[in-house]
Design an enzyme around this catalytic site. Structure first.
Site, mmCIF file in Angstrom:
data_model
loop_
_atom_site.group_PDB
_atom_site.id
_atom_site.type_symbol
_atom_site.label_atom_id
_atom_site.label_comp_id
_atom_site.label_asym_id
_atom_site.label_seq_id
_atom_site.Cartn_x
_atom_site.Cartn_y
_atom_site.Cartn_z
ATOM 1 N N GLU A 1 2.398 -3.616 -11.186
ATOM 2 C CA GLU A 1 1.508 -4.527 -10.451
ATOM 3 C C GLU A 1 0.635 -5.359 -11.388
ATOM 4 O OE1 GLU A 1 0.371 -3.816 -6.658
ATOM 5 O OE2 GLU A 1 2.368 -3.001 -6.289
ATOM 6 N N HIS B 1 -5.692 -0.522 -7.003
ATOM 7 C CA HIS B 1 -5.472 -0.923 -8.391
ATOM 8 C C HIS B 1 -6.643 -0.433 -9.239
ATOM 9 C CE1 HIS B 1 -3.008 -4.492 -6.701
ATOM 10 N NE2 HIS B 1 -2.171 -3.566 -7.153
ATOM 11 N N CYS C 1 -9.404 -10.054 -8.879
ATOM 12 C CA CYS C 1 -8.041 -10.168 -8.337
ATOM 13 C C CYS C 1 -7.514 -11.592 -8.462
ATOM 14 C CB CYS C 1 -8.017 -9.761 -6.868
ATOM 15 S SG CYS C 1 -8.110 -7.983 -6.582
#
EC number: 3.5.3.23
Length: 420
Positions: free
Chosen positions: A163, A231, A349
């Protein structure tokens, strides 16, 4: 050469909607079915970029992806009109806006061949993100096309989930010096999946030619994943010699901290105790999903964080005490990215950090305030004002989304390189 950190932000796309597709992302689930506001979302993101430029930072962009992803639907044997609602929503997702998941970056000073290496993330854990990488890879290969300076890698093969930089940190005395690269992976998270596989992280380190003595593989705590830290960048962020993390971020923090101090003696670990800020408050406010940046005027570091942190009393009280001290973080910069936050993505992000010389990068992917003003005009004219989940199959909305993308790409003179 002028090596510096460049923040590449994803422009929030015209199909931005709240379909609640991301298992383990509490904000995404909480707002599923709500009305999104793509125009406001994109303008908020552009304003954050403008603020970064005014801080003296170098700013880049990535473009939204073409939506709906017709090629992906075709592989599934369907189309927009006939797809089941959850498949249609996945094909319409604007989640590529979260550029921290675009790729993992190792600067030239860390790699064996002296080039900056970029590996596009495969994002295989979540269906709505699993089809992003081909379009992301296309942009990376244009922006970083100088093979003397960059090596752009294909994704790590499935089933090893990767990711991107959201699970990768780099620490160094300064951006241009050789650093310590930290890959954070997960094993379990209660009801939620761990998205970063250790084997993916190891493969990236090998492909990037990293020195094993300066590379750490660290497990994220099960408690953090179960609490909604899907995350690592939801519970920790690093910049140059500073690690800013929650007390419960890592499965074995004692070993990690000891290894990090041994590899980088100048490291400054700023840990937020759970007794002061709970995991719940940290995740709700996205305290750690912030951009920790070095101010170019010698003013120390600034934490660019969502306004939600300011509105969470325990978080803001702790932060005010932090900057009142003599530590490395000297300034708090709240930004309004509420539309992104409602879908589970904060300031960190929205950006991918690349340490490189801007002269080596395709200038079409770098922006100043004037270019941001031009993009904002396009957004204000073409991006939909609002989208409800039931609108995603509306042919008129789809036509507007497609026209919005074409107009932006044409304006940025990338229509000859990027095709739907």
């Amino acid at each position: 050469m002028s090596i510096r950190e460049i923040n590449f932000d994803g422009i929030i796309g015209p199909s931005h909607n709240y379909a609640g597709l991301s298992l383990g992302n509490l904000a995404s689930a909480r707002n599923a079915g709500g009305v999104s506001h793509p125009r406001a979302a994109a303008l908020q993101g552009l304003e954050k970029m403008r603020g970064n430029i005014r801080l003296g930072l170098t700013q880049g962009i990535f473009l939204p992806q073409w939506r709906p992803d017709v090629a992906w639907l075709t592989k599934l044997g369907t189309d927009v009109g006939n797809a089941e609602p959850h498949i249609r929503a996945a094909a319409m997702s604007a989640s590529s806006m979260w550029a921290a998941n675009a790729a993992t970056i190792s600067p030239a000073s860390d790699t064996a061949d002296g080039r900056t290496h970029l590996t596009v993330a495969n994002l295989v854990t979540m269906p709505h993100r699993s089809h992003e990488w081909p379009q992301t890879l296309a942009q990376l290969r244009i922006a970083f096309s100088d093979s003397r300076a960059f090596a752009v890698h294909d994704p790590i093969p499935a089933p090893f989930g990767d990711e991107g930089a959201a699970n990768h940190m780099r620490l160094a005395q300064s951006h241009g010096e050789a650093g310590i690269e930290v890959f954070v992976y997960g094993r379990a998270g209660g009801a939620f999946p761990a998205r970063q596989h250790v084997e993916a992280s190891k493969a990236i380190a090998r492909n990037h030619g990293l020195d094993p003595a300066r590379t750490l593989f660290v497990e994220q705590s099960e408690a953090a994943i179960a609490a909604g830290a899907f995350h690592n960048d939801v519970v920790a962020v690093a910049n140059e010699h500073v690690l800013f993390a929650h007390e419960q971020a890592f499965a074995d923090k004692a070993t990690f901290y000891a290894d990090l101090r041994a590899a980088l003696p100048c490291v400054d670990i700023v840990e937020v105790p759970a007794s002061a800020v709970s995991l719940s408050d940290a995740i709700k406010s996205y305290l750690f999903n912030a951009q920790l940046v070095t101010l170019p005027d010698g003013g120390g570091m600034a934490l660019i964080l969502p306004t939600e942190a300011q509105e969470t009393p325990a978080v803001w009280q702790w932060l005010e005490q932090l900057i009142a001290g003599n530590g490395p973080i000297r300034r708090l910069v709240p930004v309004d990215v509420r539309q992104s936050m409602a879908n589970g993505g904060g300031p960190a992000c929205l950006r991918l950090r690349v340490v490189a010389d801007p002269a080596d990068i395709d200038p079409r992917f770098l922006v100043d305030e004037a270019r941001l003003d031009d993009i904002a005009q396009i957004v204000s004219q073409y991006w939909p004002l609002s989208i409800e989940p039931q609108d995603l199959g509306d042919t008129r909305l789809i036509a507007r989304i497609e026209q919005s993308w074409l107009t932006l790409v044409d304006h940025l003179q990338l229509s000859g390189d990027l095709s739907p």
